[in-house]
Design a protein around this motif. Structure first.
Motif, PDB file in Angstrom:
ATOM      1  N   MET A 297     -26.195   0.974  -1.833  1.00 36.91           N
ATOM      2  CA  MET A 297     -26.107  -0.322  -1.449  1.00 36.91           C
ATOM      3  C   MET A 297     -25.195  -0.442  -0.181  1.00 36.91           C
ATOM      4  O   MET A 297     -23.942   0.071  -0.314  1.00 36.91           O
ATOM      5  N   ASP A 298     -25.563  -1.292   0.624  1.00 34.51           N
ATOM      6  CA  ASP A 298     -24.637  -1.254   1.749  1.00 34.51           C
ATOM      7  C   ASP A 298     -23.575  -2.158   1.618  1.00 34.51           C
ATOM      8  O   ASP A 298     -23.318  -2.822   0.823  1.00 34.51           O
ATOM      9  N   GLU A 299     -22.731  -2.202   2.519  1.00 33.67           N
ATOM     10  CA  GLU A 299     -21.011  -2.822   2.332  1.00 33.67           C
ATOM     11  C   GLU A 299     -21.320  -4.431   2.281  1.00 33.67           C
ATOM     12  O   GLU A 299     -20.672  -5.284   1.690  1.00 33.67           O
ATOM     13  N   ARG A 300     -22.303  -5.041   3.130  1.00 38.27           N
ATOM     14  CA  ARG A 300     -22.574  -6.184   2.961  1.00 38.27           C
ATOM     15  C   ARG A 300     -23.088  -6.824   1.573  1.00 38.27           C
ATOM     16  O   ARG A 300     -22.573  -7.645   1.172  1.00 38.27           O
ATOM     17  N   TRP A 301     -23.837  -5.992   0.953  1.00 38.75           N
ATOM     18  CA  TRP A 301     -24.345  -6.571  -0.401  1.00 38.75           C
ATOM     19  C   TRP A 301     -23.092  -6.492  -1.287  1.00 38.75           C
ATOM     20  O   TRP A 301     -23.002  -6.958  -2.194  1.00 38.75           O
ATOM     21  N   LYS A 302     -22.246  -5.319  -1.158  1.00 37.80           N
ATOM     22  CA  LYS A 302     -21.399  -5.155  -2.008  1.00 37.80           C
ATOM     23  C   LYS A 302     -20.253  -6.123  -2.041  1.00 37.80           C
ATOM     24  O   LYS A 302     -19.684  -6.943  -3.060  1.00 37.80           O
ATOM     25  N   HIS A 303     -19.768  -6.844  -0.691  1.00 37.87           N
ATOM     26  CA  HIS A 303     -19.293  -7.681  -0.560  1.00 37.87           C
ATOM     27  C   HIS A 303     -19.508  -9.279  -1.114  1.00 37.87           C
ATOM     28  O   HIS A 303     -19.251 -10.018  -1.697  1.00 37.87           O
ATOM     29  N   VAL A 304     -20.935  -9.392  -1.057  1.00 38.69           N
ATOM     30  CA  VAL A 304     -21.535 -10.701  -1.472  1.00 38.69           C
ATOM     31  C   VAL A 304     -21.617 -10.680  -2.721  1.00 38.69           C
ATOM     32  O   VAL A 304     -21.273 -11.502  -3.601  1.00 38.69           O
ATOM     33  N   LEU A 305     -21.778  -9.473  -3.411  1.00 44.66           N
ATOM     34  CA  LEU A 305     -21.784  -9.326  -4.922  1.00 44.66           C
ATOM     35  C   LEU A 305     -20.478  -9.452  -5.490  1.00 44.66           C
ATOM     36  O   LEU A 305     -19.986 -10.303  -6.662  1.00 44.66           O
ATOM     37  N   ARG A 306     -19.410  -8.938  -4.861  1.00 43.68           N
ATOM     38  CA  ARG A 306     -17.996  -9.113  -5.301  1.00 43.68           C
ATOM     39  C   ARG A 306     -17.705 -10.482  -5.324  1.00 43.68           C
ATOM     40  O   ARG A 306     -16.985 -11.232  -6.119  1.00 43.68           O
TER      41      ARG A 306
END
Length: 110
Positions: A1-10
């Motif tokens: 999972m790339d950083e952008r998706w991790k950020h959105v998920l958080r």
């Protein structure tokens, strides 16, 4: 999972957490309000004269003064202090229906 998706998920998880806490807070606040309202209805439960706010019009045995106070469902006025003989007597009189009350003009034994 790339950083952008991790950020959105958080962000989504934080938002859900905030909404959960708001709902939880609203639930407990509503429950406390309902309990306070139910406790105020003690004047009606014990057939005591009440003011426009639902407070029972009692003559305090301890201080010998007229006092409008909420009465809880167990027959205890808000000013009740456990283990004080006058307060215990007042609670017993409320339950027995012999407590001294007042209206706008006089004191009576109810």
């Amino acid at each position: 999972m790339d950083e952008r998706w991790k950020h959105v998920l958080r962000q989504r998880i934080r938002e859900l957490g905030r909404r959960y806490e708001e709902a939880r807070h609203a639930y407990w606040e509503g429950k406390e309000d309902a309990e306070r309202e139910r406790d105020r209805s003690g004047a009606k439960r014990y057939d005591l004269p009440a003011d426009e706010d639902g407070n029972a019009r009692l003559v305090c045995r301890r201080y010998a003064e007229r006092r409008p106070v909420p009465v809880d469902r167990k027959g205890r006025p808000a000013c009740f202090e456990p283990d004080h003989p006058d307060c215990e007597g007042c609670r017993e009189d409320i339950r027995d229906g012999t407590v001294e009350t007042y209206d706008d003009r006089t004191s009576t034994t109810h």
